[in-house]
Every structure is written in C-alpha cells, then in structure tokens.
Design a protein around this motif. Structure first.
Motif, PDB file in Angstrom:
ATOM      1  N   ASP A 142      49.261 -72.709  21.929  1.00 29.44           N
ATOM      2  CA  ASP A 142      48.525 -73.960  22.125  1.00 29.44           C
ATOM      3  C   ASP A 142      47.160 -73.898  21.438  1.00 29.44           C
ATOM      4  O   ASP A 142      46.485 -72.854  21.441  1.00 29.44           O
ATOM      5  N   ASP A 143      46.749 -75.038  20.893  1.00 31.10           N
ATOM      6  CA  ASP A 143      45.406 -75.166  20.313  1.00 31.10           C
ATOM      7  C   ASP A 143      44.469 -75.708  21.403  1.00 31.10           C
ATOM      8  O   ASP A 143      44.580 -76.853  21.817  1.00 31.10           O
ATOM      9  N   VAL A 144      43.565 -74.869  21.897  1.00 33.24           N
ATOM     10  CA  VAL A 144      42.651 -75.254  22.982  1.00 33.24           C
ATOM     11  C   VAL A 144      41.214 -75.352  22.481  1.00 33.24           C
ATOM     12  O   VAL A 144      40.265 -75.298  23.272  1.00 33.24           O
ATOM     13  N   ASN A 145      41.056 -75.486  21.179  1.00 29.05           N
ATOM     14  CA  ASN A 145      39.697 -75.517  20.612  1.00 29.05           C
ATOM     15  C   ASN A 145      38.935 -76.773  20.997  1.00 29.05           C
ATOM     16  O   ASN A 145      37.711 -76.824  20.857  1.00 29.05           O
ATOM     17  N   PHE A 146      39.636 -77.799  21.520  1.00 31.51           N
ATOM     18  CA  PHE A 146      38.947 -79.034  21.913  1.00 31.51           C
ATOM     19  C   PHE A 146      38.217 -78.883  23.240  1.00 31.51           C
ATOM     20  O   PHE A 146      37.372 -79.700  23.580  1.00 31.51           O
ATOM     21  N   ARG A 151      34.895 -73.782  22.969  1.00 28.44           N
ATOM     22  CA  ARG A 151      33.953 -73.933  21.850  1.00 28.44           C
ATOM     23  C   ARG A 151      32.648 -73.190  22.134  1.00 28.44           C
ATOM     24  O   ARG A 151      32.102 -72.527  21.255  1.00 28.44           O
ATOM     25  N   ASN A 152      32.153 -73.303  23.358  1.00 25.93           N
ATOM     26  CA  ASN A 152      30.901 -72.612  23.700  1.00 25.93           C
ATOM     27  C   ASN A 152      31.069 -71.100  23.647  1.00 25.93           C
ATOM     28  O   ASN A 152      30.184 -70.380  23.167  1.00 25.93           O
ATOM     29  N   ALA A 153      32.196 -70.586  24.139  1.00 27.61           N
ATOM     30  CA  ALA A 153      32.424 -69.137  24.103  1.00 27.61           C
ATOM     31  C   ALA A 153      32.529 -68.641  22.664  1.00 27.61           C
ATOM     32  O   ALA A 153      32.039 -67.554  22.335  1.00 27.61           O
ATOM     33  N   LEU A 154      33.181 -69.437  21.781  1.00 29.79           N
ATOM     34  CA  LEU A 154      33.271 -69.048  20.366  1.00 29.79           C
ATOM     35  C   LEU A 154      31.897 -69.054  19.703  1.00 29.79           C
ATOM     36  O   LEU A 154      31.686 -68.360  18.697  1.00 29.79           O
ATOM     37  N   ARG A 155      30.974 -69.856  20.244  1.00 27.97           N
ATOM     38  CA  ARG A 155      29.594 -69.850  19.714  1.00 27.97           C
ATOM     39  C   ARG A 155      28.721 -68.791  20.376  1.00 27.97           C
ATOM     40  O   ARG A 155      27.511 -68.763  20.157  1.00 27.97           O
ATOM     41  N   GLY A 156      29.323 -67.965  21.238  1.00 26.32           N
ATOM     42  CA  GLY A 156      28.555 -66.903  21.885  1.00 26.32           C
ATOM     43  C   GLY A 156      27.902 -67.322  23.182  1.00 26.32           C
ATOM     44  O   GLY A 156      27.016 -66.627  23.679  1.00 26.32           O
ATOM     45  N   ARG A 157      28.330 -68.478  23.756  1.00 28.76           N
ATOM     46  CA  ARG A 157      27.748 -68.959  25.013  1.00 28.76           C
ATOM     47  C   ARG A 157      28.855 -69.040  26.058  1.00 28.76           C
ATOM     48  O   ARG A 157      29.504 -70.077  26.214  1.00 28.76           O
ATOM     49  N   PRO A 158      29.096 -67.921  26.796  1.00 29.01           N
ATOM     50  CA  PRO A 158      30.142 -67.950  27.829  1.00 29.01           C
ATOM     51  C   PRO A 158      29.786 -68.921  28.941  1.00 29.01           C
ATOM     52  O   PRO A 158      28.622 -69.149  29.246  1.00 29.01           O
ATOM     53  N   GLY A 159      30.801 -69.517  29.564  1.00 29.61           N
ATOM     54  CA  GLY A 159      30.528 -70.478  30.632  1.00 29.61           C
ATOM     55  C   GLY A 159      31.812 -70.948  31.296  1.00 29.61           C
ATOM     56  O   GLY A 159      32.894 -70.398  31.064  1.00 29.61           O
ATOM     57  N   GLY A 160      31.660 -71.967  32.159  1.00 29.71           N
ATOM     58  CA  GLY A 160      32.785 -72.479  32.921  1.00 29.71           C
ATOM     59  C   GLY A 160      32.970 -73.971  32.713  1.00 29.71           C
ATOM     60  O   GLY A 160      32.090 -74.667  32.183  1.00 29.71           O
ATOM     61  N   PHE A 161      34.108 -74.485  33.181  1.00 31.44           N
ATOM     62  CA  PHE A 161      34.453 -75.882  32.953  1.00 31.44           C
ATOM     63  C   PHE A 161      35.555 -76.271  33.937  1.00 31.44           C
ATOM     64  O   PHE A 161      36.528 -75.540  34.103  1.00 31.44           O
ATOM     65  N   TYR A 162      35.404 -77.397  34.619  1.00 25.10           N
ATOM     66  CA  TYR A 162      36.451 -77.900  35.509  1.00 25.10           C
ATOM     67  C   TYR A 162      37.210 -79.008  34.781  1.00 25.10           C
ATOM     68  O   TYR A 162      36.607 -79.903  34.184  1.00 25.10           O
TER      69      TYR A 162
END
Length: 614
Positions: A142-146, A151-162
């Motif tokens: 699956d493509d989950v880049n959206f 996207r934030n983790a790929l930019r070096g900013r780990p985080g969460g999302f609901y």
C-alpha cells in the motif's frame, strides 16, 4: 349615659392595632414570595458547582488514562530500528527471506503489544512488511505517503495521528518513527493502536463525554450518534485538508444540531444538543460543558453534565421553602387566634407544650444527626487527603511512567543480550549482564515501593517522625522530574536526625505537593532552582520549600489556601493541594504559611518538635 360610655370605650379601642397587623402581614407576604425563589437560586448554584467540580475531576481521570494508554506504545516504533532484519529489508527490498522474517517478527510483536497493526514503510511511502501480512487486506504494497504522520516521519519529525484506516475502515491512533542506520534514514516504522475501548468507561448516568480534534470533529464519544460529527460546520479549507489526508475516510462529517449555545463567565458553556439516542420533540436537556485540552495532540476533552439534577434539587428547595413559609403562616394565624380567644388559652398552652415536646425530641435527633455528620466529616477529610495524594500521583504519572519505561527497555535489551552471550559461551559477560539487571530491578522496586507507601491511607494518630526519612521519601517521587526539567536542587539539613510530632505519610504528602507546585511554577523560567531547608528552633521544627519561579501575586497570596482556587491554567489543577496541605499541618498542631521572598515563592512548615522513641 355614663354606662353607655363605659361599654363603648373598649369597643372603640379594638381597631387600633389593625394598621400594625396589616403592615406585619404585608411584610410576611413579601418575605414568603422572596424566600422560595432565593432557596431555588441557592440550591441551583450549589448543585451546579458540585457538577462542575465532579466534571473537572472526571475529565482529569479520563485524560490521564488516555495519555497513559498512548504513551505505552510510544517506544514500539523506535525499537524496530534495532532489528537487523528490518535494516536488511529496507536496504535490500528484493530480499524475500528478510521480508518473511520481518513479517513474522511484526506479527508476534503485534500480539504481545496488543496493538492493531505494525508495519514498515520505505522512503517512497510504500509498505514493505506488516503484521497483518497473512490477511487478505494486508498493508503490504500500500502507498501510505498521503498520511501526515508518514510524511512527517519521513521528514525526520516523528509523531502521531488519529484516523480511519483506508484499508480496514477501522479507526485508530497511528505512531510513526524514522528508521536510521549510521545517521541515514532508511524508512519508517509505524504502529496502529485502537483507543475505542476508552469510551466504555465514559458513561456516568446522564452525563456525556466527547473527544474532538482541532477541527472540532467528534471522534470518540459516550454518545454513539455524535461520533464523526462536528461541533460546528466545517469550512471549505478544512474539508479539503481532511479529504487530502483521508483522516475520516468515507465519513460525511455533518454538524451537530445545537438547540442552545451559551458562553458562561468562567469559560464553560451551556449546550443543548438535539442529536442523540433519543430524539426530543421539545427542548433537549441543557448540559453544563467543561473542556480539557490534550497537548501536543490538539485534542480536547468535552464533559457535559446534565443540569436536570440541579434543577430538580432547586425545585425541591423551592418546595421546602414554600412549605416552611406556609408553616410560618399557620403559626402566625395560630398566634392571632390565641389573642382573640381567652377561653381557649389553656387548650392552646397544652398544644404549645406538646409542640415544645416534639421540638425537644427533634432537637435530640438533630444532635444525633450532627454527631454523625461530624464523624462523616472526619471520614470525608481523610478521603479528601487520600484524593489529594492520588491527584499528585496523577500529575506525576508522565514522569513516573518515563522513569519506569527506561529501565524496562534496558531490561529487555540486556535480557536479549544475555541470551546471545549465553549461546556464545561468554559466561563472564552473562554474569555482568545479570548483575546489571538485578541493580535495575532493585531501582524499580525502590520507586514502586515509595509509590505504594505514599498512596496508602494515613493513620490518624500522631507520633515522632524522622524529618530526614520523610524528605528522602518525597524526593524519590520528584527526583525524575527534577532531572528532566533541569532543576538545580539544594537540600540543607543537619547531620543529626530531627523528629517532629506528626504523621509520616501525610507529611510526605504535603512535602510532595509543595515541591510539585514549585516545579510547575518554574516552567519557562531561565533560572530553575529548588531549595529545601530543615532546621530546629527550640521546640519547633521549620521546613522551608523555596523556588526561583515568578513568585506569588497579591491576589494569590490572599486566596492561597482557598479550596478550588488555583493560578494554573484550566484543566491542570483543581486548587485543592494547598488547602489540603494547610489542613493537614493544622491537624498536626502546626502551621503552613507563604513567607515573603525577594524572588520566587517560599513556603514554611512549622511543626512541634518531638523526641525519638524506641
């Protein structure tokens, strides 16, 4: 003629008191009209304040429970960059052996962590391995880049999302963290956690609880019909952003129907919502709305208390006041009847005597009730002290969780290393590993032991207590916060032990409350220093807790020990800590005061000195 004059004289004297009686009657009628409405207003205000205090306490409990659940899974994605098969798969995407090994490892880890799914994503945002690899709706490929968290983790900013899963259509909270090797990012590890079970503990009678995001979308609620609806209509830009991120995939997100919306002076609101399990043909119930924000996730807890109970109590008070007024009117008429009829005087005296006898019996019962109320007050105070300790533990839960998570992570790593070393026959290294594990376990035992001792209920009896021991026990519980927030701590105390007449558990509660308040007050200060000084002066023991924070305002100094007064932002405290602490020290026969300081705030505990006993 003289006889007629004498007989008519008393007849003419009777109307003289009537104007005074009419005035008195008018005043009584006016009081009778005002008293029930005053009773209604007072009972309504008291009940509403009780609902507000109970709602704030429940909001704090719900928020702490949810944050603890989410923090438990924070370290799982970070662990995956330590797995060599994960690194191998990201460096060599065509290695099917590595892919199978990672899939099986993620499947087992997902079961142990009781999460919904764990998966690995490459730098292009495409899933390489997943714990649900055996299922038809597997994430692999699956493509989950959206997704913003990817996207934030790929930019070096780990985080969460609901959000709602685009494949499984099941909502959950997603964590994402980059996977690095030699400082170079290879991909992202993500985990999905279900938090829907939190709704089961939010049912409190007719009260409602909802959790909304920054756009005002209700994504968790004790009222199922509110879920995936908004507090107000979404703007076009907000809808476009949600459509791009697919946060609520396939949900129309309509707005809730508000029949009433009123802002109160204290920041709360009065709402009446037509949407619900039962459709109201008339006006829906009015709810007292309180909020508590969850940073840094931009979520807001909303607690809605049904005001019907407050109105019911107020109506009951109105009825009692009306009955009381009617009873007073009857007494007044009874008094007038006594003045008019001298023949019934003896009967009236007998009835009055019987009434006094009943009043005496009622007074005797009232004395018993008052005695029981005093006993209940003592029990309630003890429970309030215990609740204060648990509230402090709740505020410290984040640092305590962090304090225990680090050694737990270390234990897991060292135990894995011990197995590898044992298989390689390096027994000396195994022995050293086990010694280190024993030390880490001992450290965790010390922390949990202090927490258990602090949380237990106190004995009401007073006795000689070692100030050195009480200070040491309290410091164990705030030591981690002092380190994390980089606060310089200085302790000044005599080498010889000092004893005071008090209860050790409750004294530790007061010390912990004062140090926690001092740490909170220094948030954002450039200079962070906490000083604790213990001295003995004759038959008194003085304990000073001083900080380098902004100090106390004139208003705060005047209302320092008032219950429910706090200078902290809404949702970060109930304003009971200092009130409980001052009551505890007063019960010891001592005093707790705020001392004038040139900088920061300084609190002084004064206790009676005691001699050490066997």
């Amino acid at each position: 003629m003289p006889a007629q004059t004498e007989s008519s004289a008393p007849f003419q004297a009777q109307p003289r008191p009537q104007p005074h009686v009419r005035t008195l009657l008018g005043l009584v009628l006016l009081a009778g009209l005002a008293l029930p409405y005053l009773a209604y207003w007072w009972a309504h205000q008291l009940s509403a304040e009780h609902l507000r205090a109970a709602g704030a306490q429940r909001l704090e409990v719900y928020a702490t429970s949810l944050e603890n659940l989410l923090d438990k899974y924070d370290l799982v994605p970070r662990m995956l960059e330590l797995d060599k098969d994960v690194i191998q798969l990201l460096e060599h995407p065509g290695d099917e052996d590595a892919r199978n090994a990672v899939n099986e490892y993620l499947e087992g880890l997902n079961k142990k962590a009781e999460s919904s799914n764990i998966y690995i994503v490459n730098l292009q945002g495409r899933t390489q391995a997943a714990s649900n690899w055996r299922q038809p709706d597997s994430f692999i490929g699956d493509d989950v880049n959206f997704r913003p968290y990817i996207r934030n983790a790929l930019r070096g900013r780990p985080g969460g999302f609901y959000g709602v899963g685009t494949t499984s259509r099941e909502p959950g909270y997603f964590y994402a963290h980059g996977i690095y090797k030699d400082g170079r990012m290879l991909g992202v590890a993500a985990i999905k956690v279900s938090i829907e079970s939190q709704q089961l503990s939010w049912t409190q009678g007719d009260d409602k609880v909802a959790l909304v995001d920054a756009n005002g979308v209700v994504f968790l609620s004790s009222e199922p019909e509110w879920k995936f609806k908004t507090l107000k209509p979404l703007t076009a830009s907000a809808r476009a952003e949600l459509a791009q991120t697919r946060q609520y995939f396939g949900e129309p997100l309509p707005a809730l129907t508000l029949a009433h919306d009123e802002a109160l002076a204290n920041g709360d609101r009065l709402l009446a919502i037509r949407d619900g399990a039962v459709r109201h043909t008339g006006m829906p119930p009015l709810m007292l709305t309180q909020t508590r924000s969850l940073s840094p996730r931009d979520w807001t807890f909303i607690y809605l208390s049904d005001l019907n109970s407050a109105r019911g109590n107020a109506s009951l008070a109105f009825l009692f006041a009306l009955l009381g007024y009617g009873f007073l009117i009857l007494l007044f008429m009874y008094w007038r009847q006594r003045l008019r009829s001298k023949e019934e005087l003896e009967r009236m005296v007998a009835e009055r005597t019987a009434s006094l006898a009943r009043m005496t019996e009622d007074l005797s019962k009232e004395v018993d009730v008052r005695r029981q109320a005093e006993q209940q007050l003592q029990i309630t105070q003890s429970e309030l002290f215990q609740a204060g300790k648990l509230a402090v533990l709740g505020q410290m839960s984040a640092s305590i969780t962090h304090e225990l998570n680090q050694p737990l992570t270390a234990l897991r790593t060292m135990s894995d290393n011990a197995v590898l070393l044992f298989e390689r026959g390096r027994m000396d290294d195994v022995r050293n590993n086990l010694k280190t594990i024993s030390q880490v376990v001992a450290r965790m035992g010390t922390i949990t032991g202090k927490l258990k001792g602090f949380a237990r209920k106190s004995n009401a009896e007073l006795g000689p207590v070692s100030i050195h021991t009480s200070v040491s026990n309290a410091l164990v519980l705030v030591e981690r916060r002092l380190q994390l927030e980089k606060i310089s701590f200085q302790l000044r105390i005599d080498q010889a032990d000092i004893y005071a007449l008090c209860d050790s558990n409750r004294l530790e509660q007061v010390l912990l409350n004062l140090m926690t308040n001092a740490i909170d007050s220094m948030a954002g200060c450039a200079v962070r220093e906490l000083h604790l000084t213990v001295s003995s002066k004759g038959e008194r023991v003085l304990i000073r807790v001083c900080d380098s924070g902004p100090g106390l305002t004139d208003e705060a100094r005047e209302r320092l020990f008032e219950p429910f007064y706090t200078s902290k932002p809404q949702g970060e405290g109930l304003g009971l800590g200092l009130a409980i602490s001052e009551q505890i020290i007063r019960d010891f026969g001592g005093s707790l005061k705020a001392e004038q300081a040139s900088a920061g705030a300084c609190f002084v505990i004064e206790l009676k000195a005691a001699q050490e006993t066997s």
